[in-house]
Design a protein around this motif. Structure first.
Motif, mmCIF file in Angstrom:
data_model
loop_
_atom_site.group_PDB
_atom_site.id
_atom_site.type_symbol
_atom_site.label_atom_id
_atom_site.label_comp_id
_atom_site.label_asym_id
_atom_site.label_seq_id
_atom_site.Cartn_x
_atom_site.Cartn_y
_atom_site.Cartn_z
ATOM 1 N N ASN A 74 0.740 -1.057 0.062
ATOM 2 C CA ASN A 74 0.160 -0.165 -0.048
ATOM 3 C C ASN A 74 0.863 1.295 0.015
ATOM 4 O OD1 ASN A 74 0.590 -0.943 2.789
ATOM 5 N ND2 ASN A 74 -0.210 0.813 3.470
ATOM 6 N N SER A 101 -1.686 -2.319 7.398
ATOM 7 C CA SER A 101 -2.529 -1.263 7.686
ATOM 8 C C SER A 101 -3.896 -1.395 6.854
ATOM 9 C CB SER A 101 -1.982 -0.083 7.568
ATOM 10 O OG SER A 101 -2.342 1.290 8.281
ATOM 11 N N ARG A 102 -3.923 -0.475 5.490
ATOM 12 C CA ARG A 102 -5.017 -0.695 4.778
ATOM 13 C C ARG A 102 -4.887 -1.727 3.959
ATOM 14 N NH1 ARG A 102 -4.160 5.301 2.206
ATOM 15 N NH2 ARG A 102 -3.363 5.311 4.613
ATOM 16 N N LYS A 119 -6.125 -4.553 6.144
ATOM 17 C CA LYS A 119 -7.887 -4.986 6.033
ATOM 18 C C LYS A 119 -7.885 -5.824 4.901
ATOM 19 C CE LYS A 119 -7.648 0.238 7.489
ATOM 20 N NZ LYS A 119 -7.661 0.214 8.925
ATOM 21 N N GLU A 169 -9.202 4.754 15.829
ATOM 22 C CA GLU A 169 -9.912 5.114 14.892
ATOM 23 C C GLU A 169 -11.235 4.277 14.755
ATOM 24 O OE1 GLU A 169 -8.128 3.628 10.955
ATOM 25 O OE2 GLU A 169 -9.201 5.432 9.957
ATOM 26 N N ILE A 218 -13.363 6.705 10.005
ATOM 27 C CA ILE A 218 -12.658 5.925 8.932
ATOM 28 C C ILE A 218 -13.559 6.005 7.327
ATOM 29 C CG2 ILE A 218 -13.706 3.641 8.834
ATOM 30 C CD1 ILE A 218 -10.530 2.541 8.550
ATOM 31 N N PHE A 246 -11.711 7.843 4.532
ATOM 32 C CA PHE A 246 -11.892 7.216 3.270
ATOM 33 C C PHE A 246 -13.148 6.458 2.940
ATOM 34 C CE2 PHE A 246 -8.052 6.952 6.226
ATOM 35 C CZ PHE A 246 -7.055 7.224 5.414
ATOM 36 N N TRP A 267 -13.020 3.451 0.663
ATOM 37 C CA TRP A 267 -12.607 1.870 1.103
ATOM 38 C C TRP A 267 -13.847 0.802 1.194
ATOM 39 C CZ3 TRP A 267 -8.428 3.166 5.450
ATOM 40 C CH2 TRP A 267 -7.221 3.523 4.460
ATOM 41 N N TRP A 311 -3.937 4.000 17.437
ATOM 42 C CA TRP A 311 -4.683 4.235 16.272
ATOM 43 C C TRP A 311 -5.493 3.113 15.749
ATOM 44 C CZ3 TRP A 311 -7.868 8.098 15.164
ATOM 45 C CH2 TRP A 311 -8.178 8.444 13.949
ATOM 46 N N HIS A 352 3.753 2.084 14.236
ATOM 47 C CA HIS A 352 2.770 1.511 13.011
ATOM 48 C C HIS A 352 3.713 1.532 11.991
ATOM 49 C CE1 HIS A 352 -0.989 1.549 10.589
ATOM 50 N NE2 HIS A 352 -0.508 2.279 9.779
#
Ligand code: GTR
Length: 385
Positions: free
Chosen positions: A126, A224-225, A228, A262, A267, A271, A274, A315, A366
């Motif tokens: 990402n 992270s993203r 997910k 978060e 979120i 975003f 997403w 977060w 992170h």
């Protein structure tokens, strides 16, 4: 101290355990039609899991279109003696064609020269694209291809933005615009996370056709993203025997109902591209979500899931990420799989590995680091795939 300084920076978020609201998690085994709980692995696989998967599509990540398309793969560059002659490595361009339009994205794939076929690890990058030249010149800890190969795994990595731009206004440039048919319910159409996961499956399609690749045991990895995405990709594509989510947080491994760090509302505001649009209707009523994120891990069961956190990454709610794994245990147990059940988290930098699930919380920020990869490769080596 960390909590103080983080709380000062972002005053509209909760970083304190005592402020986590009371909540009850949905029971993954309970049928949504009122007919009680499923009692066996067979009932889970045949009755409950398909309903739960569709619930996640309709309420969280969206439905992928089932339009027809063509896909071709072209070798852009090849190195038959990569990493001191221990591997072959290729940069491959995937091109998706539909209705006279097309989209291409590159990935780099490395396969160890091994006597036995090896499983592959698909990595969702990402952050940036790592070209073949770059990985041959220098190891990048975010995708340490040489280390992965030296541990006896093939690996392939692509960059999310080449598939679906990571921007609010990126729709027209991405694969969704190419494949959407326009007929589906706009509230539950796929968005970027699902599109990236779809691309992970297209990379796997290619990898599986190569010499030296095993029939099973493949993993999908993201941070992270991307973490997910990795969990959702494994829920959608059962060829992934293992999913690894690193610091995936909200909409990944972390429980939404904890509202720690978060939140769903936050979120979806930051975003909106997403998750599917229906997910936004839960911004101010997370307790009404028909699922929580432990159900996402349950969807991957009985396959293996590894969740990783970092202690400074509040977060992403490390405790919420851990409790998701614990709360998916009833499903693993239906299959007779050993899984993480203790509610107390492990010490820092001390991975907790079981047959089906693994978890660690690393000291630090992170990020996806060499240390995270090391723990994960140890989990893979335990060969329960
Ligand atoms: C943050 C976002 C997180 C996480 C992260 C990342 O801005 O709030 O959910 O996905 O980006 O991908 O690095």
């Amino acid at each position: 101290e960390l909590i103080e300084s983080l709380s000062k920076k972002r005053t509209d978020f909760n970083y304190r355990e005592q402020n986590v609201p009371d909540f009850e998690l949905p029971d993954p085994l309970r049928r949504s039609d009122g007919n009680g709980r499923v009692q066996s692995a067979q009932q889970w696989s045949q009755e409950r899991r398909p309903v739960l998967l569709q619930t996640f599509r309709d309420h969280v990540y969206g439905n992928r279109p089932d339009t027809e398309f063509e896909i071709s793969y072209e070798i852009v560059q090849e190195e038959s003696n990569a990493f001191d002659g221990t591997a072959i490595a290729k940069q491959v361009r995937a091109t998706i064609d539909r209705n006279g339009k097309s989209l291409s994205f590159d990935f780099v794939m490395c396969i160890p020269k091994s006597e036995r076929p090896v499983p592959a690890i698909v990595h969702i990058n990402n952050r940036y694209f790592l070209s073949l030249d770059q990985i041959l010149a220098d190891e990048d800890p975010f995708w340490p291809a040489k280390t992965i190969v030296s541990r006896g795994y093939a690996t392939a990595s692509f960059h999310t933005k080449h598939v679906d731009p990571d921007r609010r206004d990126g729709y027209d440039e991405g694969v969704r615009a190419l494949l959407d048919d326009g007929d589906s319910d706009p509230m539950s159409r796929w968005k970027s996370l699902s599109a990236w996961g779809w691309a992970g499956s297209r990379v796997l399609d290619y990898v599986l056709r190569q010499d030296g690749i095993a029939d099973s045991g493949h993993a999908i990895v993201g941070h992270s993203r991307g973490g997910k995405t990795a969990l959702w990709a494994a829920a959608e594509d059962e060829r992934f025997a293992v999913a690894y989510s690193n610091d995936s947080g909200c909409g990944g491994a972390a429980l939404s109902r904890r509202a720690f760090g978060e939140t769903v509302a936050r979120i979806n505001r930051s975003f909106p591209y997403w998750f599917c649009d229906r997910f936004k209707t839960y911004n101010d009523r997370v307790n009404e979500l028909p699922i929580d994120q432990h159900d996402l891990i349950a969807l991957i069961a009985p396959r293996r899931v590894y969740v990783a956190s970092a202690d400074q990454d509040l977060w992403a709610d490390p405790r919420g990420e851990y409790l998701s794994v614990v709360s998916a245990a009833p499903v693993y147990q239906l299959f007779g799989k050993e899984t993480i059940q203790r509610r107390s988290m492990p010490e820092l930098d001390s991975p907790r590995h079981t047959e089906a699930t693994g978890y660690h919380i690393r000291r630090g920020e992170h990020n996806l680091k060499h240390q995270d990869w090391g723990y994960f490769l140890d989990f893979l080596d335990a060969k329960h795939n």
